[in-house]
Design a protein around this motif. Structure first.
Motif, PDB file in Angstrom:
ATOM      1  N   ARG A 261      -7.589  11.585  -9.399  1.00 21.12           N
ATOM      2  CA  ARG A 261      -7.908  11.118  -8.050  1.00 21.12           C
ATOM      3  C   ARG A 261      -7.595  12.218  -7.026  1.00 21.12           C
ATOM      4  NH1 ARG A 261      -5.868   5.330  -5.906  1.00 21.12           N
ATOM      5  NH2 ARG A 261      -7.414   4.678  -7.433  1.00 21.12           N
TER       6      ARG A 261
ATOM      7  N   LEU B  88       3.284   3.492  -5.165  1.00 20.52           N
ATOM      8  CA  LEU B  88       2.515   4.096  -6.256  1.00 20.52           C
ATOM      9  C   LEU B  88       3.289   3.853  -7.543  1.00 20.52           C
ATOM     10  CD1 LEU B  88       0.373   5.984  -7.523  1.00 20.52           C
ATOM     11  CD2 LEU B  88       1.837   7.914  -6.828  1.00 20.52           C
TER      12      LEU B  88
ATOM     13  N   THR C 139      -0.870   0.688  -5.764  1.00 20.30           N
ATOM     14  CA  THR C 139      -1.669   1.603  -6.577  1.00 20.30           C
ATOM     15  C   THR C 139      -0.975   1.769  -7.924  1.00 20.30           C
ATOM     16  OG1 THR C 139      -2.443   2.775  -4.616  1.00 20.30           O
ATOM     17  CG2 THR C 139      -2.632   3.933  -6.730  1.00 20.30           C
TER      18      THR C 139
ATOM     19  N   HIS D 235       0.811  -1.214   0.000  1.00 20.38           N
ATOM     20  CA  HIS D 235       0.000   0.000   0.000  1.00 20.38           C
ATOM     21  C   HIS D 235       0.848   1.269   0.000  1.00 20.38           C
ATOM     22  CE1 HIS D 235      -3.069  -2.934   1.127  1.00 20.38           C
ATOM     23  NE2 HIS D 235      -3.917  -2.086   0.558  1.00 20.38           N
TER      24      HIS D 235
END
Length: 167
Positions: free
Chosen positions: A44, A6, A34, A3
């Motif tokens: 986002r 990115l 992500t 998590h």
């Protein structure tokens, strides 16, 4: 910690490929990473949706979204302390950024990535680690404003140690 990662890709197809390769390499942990395009991540950040703006899906709209995301990350119009808090809130949990096909980024993507990584920040603990993959001999999006100059400057921009793979 998946998590905290990115991964940014140039286009949707590349993002799908990265997700598949991660799944093949690490299994279910890949779901925590992500993986988005620069534009999707910017959308986002600013709370934009293609569904709401389906008629505006042109390059000017996406450039505007990138600029809005950059303004948020920089905390434009906010006192420095609030700007720092806003950036930290927007990037909460992320520690690592992977940019695929770095040779294909343009000036707006470059500015967004620099802001994400915290390139101009003085506090090293607030910076994110940035890993870029690319080949300055393979730029195919110059007609869209992409420039190999950014990958050629990467080492000096981020005091990076390049690794060359010839597979």
């Amino acid at each position: 910690r998946p998590h905290s990662i990115l991964a940014l890709a140039y286009n949707h197809h590349a993002a799908v490929q990265i997700r598949q390769r991660l799944r093949d390499l690490v299994g279910d942990d890949a779901q925590g990473v992500t993986v988005l395009t620069c534009h999707a991540f910017a959308m986002r950040l600013v709370g934009a949706s293609l569904r709401e703006h389906y008629k505006e899906r042109d390059s000017d709209y996406f450039k505007q979204v990138l600029r809005e995301a950059l303004a948020l990350l920089k905390g434009e119009g906010l006192p420095p302390e609030e700007a720092d808090e806003q950036r930290d809130r927007l990037l909460a949990g992320f520690r690592w950024i992977l940019v695929d096909e770095y040779q294909d980024i343009g000036p707006d993507e470059y500015d967004l990535i620099a802001a994400l990584a915290g390139r101009s920040l003085q506090d090293e603990d607030r910076k994110l680690s940035l890993f870029a993959v690319g080949d300055d001999d393979q730029n195919i999006y110059a007609f869209k404003g992409a420039s190999v100059e950014f990958i050629r400057r990467f080492e000096s921009d981020y005091q990076a140690k390049p690794t060359y793979l010839l597979e």
